[in-house]
Design an enzyme around this catalytic site. Sequence first.
Site, PDB file in Angstrom:
ATOM      1  N   LYS A   1       0.828  -1.209   0.000  1.00 14.27           N
ATOM      2  CA  LYS A   1       0.000   0.000   0.000  1.00 14.27           C
ATOM      3  C   LYS A   1       0.859   1.255   0.000  1.00 14.27           C
ATOM      4  O   LYS A   1       0.610   2.208  -0.764  1.00 14.27           O
ATOM      5  CB  LYS A   1      -0.907   0.017   1.237  1.00 14.27           C
ATOM      6  CG  LYS A   1      -1.702   1.317   1.417  1.00 14.27           C
ATOM      7  CD  LYS A   1      -2.527   1.300   2.674  1.00 14.27           C
ATOM      8  CE  LYS A   1      -1.755   1.669   3.908  1.00 14.27           C
ATOM      9  NZ  LYS A   1      -1.696   3.141   4.123  1.00 14.27           N
TER      10      LYS A   1
ATOM     11  N   ARG B   1      -3.859  10.564   4.473  1.00 15.02           N
ATOM     12  CA  ARG B   1      -2.759  11.523   4.533  1.00 15.02           C
ATOM     13  C   ARG B   1      -1.885  11.497   3.277  1.00 15.02           C
ATOM     14  O   ARG B   1      -1.278  12.492   2.922  1.00 15.02           O
ATOM     15  CB  ARG B   1      -1.904  11.270   5.768  1.00 15.02           C
ATOM     16  CG  ARG B   1      -1.232   9.903   5.785  1.00 15.02           C
ATOM     17  CD  ARG B   1      -0.459   9.686   7.066  1.00 15.02           C
ATOM     18  NE  ARG B   1       0.174   8.376   7.087  1.00 15.02           N
ATOM     19  CZ  ARG B   1      -0.381   7.271   7.545  1.00 15.02           C
ATOM     20  NH1 ARG B   1      -1.624   7.322   8.004  1.00 15.02           N
ATOM     21  NH2 ARG B   1       0.253   6.126   7.543  1.00 15.02           N
TER      22      ARG B   1
ATOM     23  N   CYS C   1      -5.258   8.286   9.626  1.00 15.04           N
ATOM     24  CA  CYS C   1      -5.393   7.738  10.970  1.00 15.04           C
ATOM     25  C   CYS C   1      -5.053   8.786  12.021  1.00 15.04           C
ATOM     26  O   CYS C   1      -4.152   9.600  11.835  1.00 15.04           O
ATOM     27  CB  CYS C   1      -4.458   6.539  11.160  1.00 15.04           C
ATOM     28  SG  CYS C   1      -5.029   5.040  10.354  1.00 15.04           S
TER      29      CYS C   1
ATOM     30  N   ARG D   1       0.909  15.187  11.804  1.00 15.84           N
ATOM     31  CA  ARG D   1       1.755  14.888  10.650  1.00 15.84           C
ATOM     32  C   ARG D   1       1.972  16.186   9.895  1.00 15.84           C
ATOM     33  O   ARG D   1       1.336  16.424   8.868  1.00 15.84           O
ATOM     34  CB  ARG D   1       1.079  13.847   9.764  1.00 15.84           C
ATOM     35  CG  ARG D   1       1.046  12.487  10.443  1.00 15.84           C
ATOM     36  CD  ARG D   1       0.162  11.549   9.664  1.00 15.84           C
ATOM     37  NE  ARG D   1       0.166  10.256  10.339  1.00 15.84           N
ATOM     38  CZ  ARG D   1       0.859   9.209   9.940  1.00 15.84           C
ATOM     39  NH1 ARG D   1       1.599   9.285   8.866  1.00 15.84           N
ATOM     40  NH2 ARG D   1       0.826   8.086  10.592  1.00 15.84           N
TER      41      ARG D   1
ATOM     42  N   VAL E   1       3.139  19.043   7.427  1.00 16.07           N
ATOM     43  CA  VAL E   1       3.647  18.983   6.053  1.00 16.07           C
ATOM     44  C   VAL E   1       4.700  20.058   5.822  1.00 16.07           C
ATOM     45  O   VAL E   1       5.031  20.365   4.682  1.00 16.07           O
ATOM     46  CB  VAL E   1       2.482  19.123   5.041  1.00 16.07           C
ATOM     47  CG1 VAL E   1       1.536  17.947   5.169  1.00 16.07           C
ATOM     48  CG2 VAL E   1       1.742  20.441   5.223  1.00 16.07           C
ATOM     49  N   ASP E   2       5.243  20.596   6.890  1.00 17.08           N
ATOM     50  CA  ASP E   2       6.234  21.671   6.768  1.00 17.08           C
ATOM     51  C   ASP E   2       7.402  21.282   5.872  1.00 17.08           C
ATOM     52  O   ASP E   2       7.880  22.095   5.075  1.00 17.08           O
ATOM     53  CB  ASP E   2       6.794  22.053   8.150  1.00 17.08           C
ATOM     54  CG  ASP E   2       5.730  22.537   9.111  1.00 17.08           C
ATOM     55  OD1 ASP E   2       4.551  22.273   8.849  1.00 17.08           O
ATOM     56  OD2 ASP E   2       6.083  23.160  10.114  1.00 17.08           O
ATOM     57  N   LEU E   3       7.893  20.040   6.008  1.00 23.50           N
ATOM     58  CA  LEU E   3       9.061  19.645   5.234  1.00 23.50           C
ATOM     59  C   LEU E   3       8.747  19.587   3.749  1.00 23.50           C
ATOM     60  O   LEU E   3       9.590  19.922   2.916  1.00 23.50           O
ATOM     61  CB  LEU E   3       9.588  18.292   5.715  1.00 23.50           C
ATOM     62  CG  LEU E   3      10.067  18.228   7.174  1.00 23.50           C
ATOM     63  CD1 LEU E   3      10.611  16.845   7.504  1.00 23.50           C
ATOM     64  CD2 LEU E   3      11.129  19.286   7.450  1.00 23.50           C
TER      65      LEU E   3
ATOM     66  N   ILE F   1       8.352   7.762  16.274  1.00 28.92           N
ATOM     67  CA  ILE F   1       7.896   8.387  15.035  1.00 28.92           C
ATOM     68  C   ILE F   1       6.624   9.207  15.257  1.00 28.92           C
ATOM     69  O   ILE F   1       6.538  10.362  14.834  1.00 28.92           O
ATOM     70  CB  ILE F   1       7.642   7.321  13.948  1.00 28.92           C
ATOM     71  CG1 ILE F   1       8.856   6.385  13.811  1.00 28.92           C
ATOM     72  CG2 ILE F   1       7.314   7.989  12.616  1.00 28.92           C
ATOM     73  CD1 ILE F   1      10.128   7.052  13.355  1.00 28.92           C
TER      74      ILE F   1
ATOM     75  N   ARG G   1      -8.391  -0.352   4.812  1.00 28.87           N
ATOM     76  CA  ARG G   1      -7.491   0.639   4.228  1.00 28.87           C
ATOM     77  C   ARG G   1      -6.137   0.030   3.900  1.00 28.87           C
ATOM     78  O   ARG G   1      -5.455   0.492   2.990  1.00 28.87           O
ATOM     79  CB  ARG G   1      -7.292   1.823   5.184  1.00 28.87           C
ATOM     80  CG  ARG G   1      -8.530   2.680   5.400  1.00 28.87           C
ATOM     81  CD  ARG G   1      -8.221   3.894   6.268  1.00 28.87           C
ATOM     82  NE  ARG G   1      -7.028   4.562   5.773  1.00 28.87           N
ATOM     83  CZ  ARG G   1      -5.981   4.888   6.533  1.00 28.87           C
ATOM     84  NH1 ARG G   1      -5.969   4.598   7.815  1.00 28.87           N
ATOM     85  NH2 ARG G   1      -4.940   5.505   6.007  1.00 28.87           N
TER      86      ARG G   1
END
Length: 419
Positions: free
Chosen positions: A22, A93, A117, A122, A124-126, A328, A398
């Site tokens: 996936k 995501r 989830c 999470r 998304v700045d990077l 993480i 999923r």
Amino acid sequence: MDRIRIRGGRRLEGRIAIGGAKNAALPLMATALLTQEAVVLTNAPALADVATMGHLIAQHGLTVEHDKASRRILLDGAATQFEAPYDLVRKMRASILVLGPLLARFGQARVSLPGGCAIGTRPVDLHLKGLEQMGAVIDLDSGYINAKVDGRLKGARILFPQVSVGATENLLMAATLAEGTTQLINAAREPEITDLANCLISMGARIEGVGSDRLTIHGVDSLHGTTHAILPDRIEAGTFACAGAITGGELLLEGMSLELFGACTRSLREAGVEMVQEEDGVRCRRLNGLHGVDVMTEPFPGFATDMQAQFMALMAVAEGASMITETIFENRFMHVPELTRMGARINAHGSSAIVRGVGRLSGAPVMATDLRASVSLIIAGLAAEGDTIVNRVYHLDRGYERIEAKLAGVGADIERMPG
């Protein structure tokens, strides 16, 4: 809403075909936005997340055909829409992965901030900072990312302050059509990124350092279509390895390669699970008893965060104690209260959990909270006395294709109960 019932105590034995990954399929589908020619993906899993990504790609104007019988996805055509709407992106995501390809190919994109989830923030700045280094102008407005570039993206030297799979994938795709050379330093090394890079190379991209933490991409003017086989799903394979081990069984994970497991192989072996590469897959079997093993989740080749919940279920019946540390995501112990309902002795504090193995688990009604938590409860149910009912199993669909049928095929007493 569907539920899954498991009656524990059955030893698992036989062969399980491991499907396409996936986490590889989703970025591979996004590569179709980089070309006007057809991209064909084989060994494609029939999963809810793959269907969601298909709807998203189709929303941008491409034709998407998923033949589940032949496990083949055809993505063809040129994008005509540059907005990824909230109604689709909120479900997953990985939808953010259309941002880089749209911006690189068409110079503009409007993408809703992603969902998925509820296992932690999470940011998304990077992704955004990397695209800005490549010349994009980005504005956040009403929950959307509005991105534009004058002309083409420009090659840049991008140093990730922390390893990010999604940002590596997004910027890797974007850099293939950028003007000049892009370096991604401290890039993620997951097998799924290697799979993505190999697919892009087959489309005409110029990428060096594949498999390392330093990727060099020399931008080209255009990419062409390709046919690419998705690599096996290492998380599905690891899940079944834990399922077989907790029942004292022996399974052949067809199509799987040990090198894809990373540190999970070492941890399973230390716990008392034999893992052997054979010609047609990986054979795993529990040798004697299970032993407590400490693990810490890390980027590949470290222990995968997506295997943490499954391994915790295995440790719940192991002799001795184990410490499981999650580095993480900050909210990935939501399965702990549910495993405790089944008799597990788990003490979670902050980013670590102490698991003290018990002689047996007991079946109970439990609630799935996210994808990997869901399957950890199924693993626990396979070893529990009595019936376990896992509620809210839409999470499972999923990331696992017909998991109840695959487990039943190797001896589990399991069934899906329509809601």
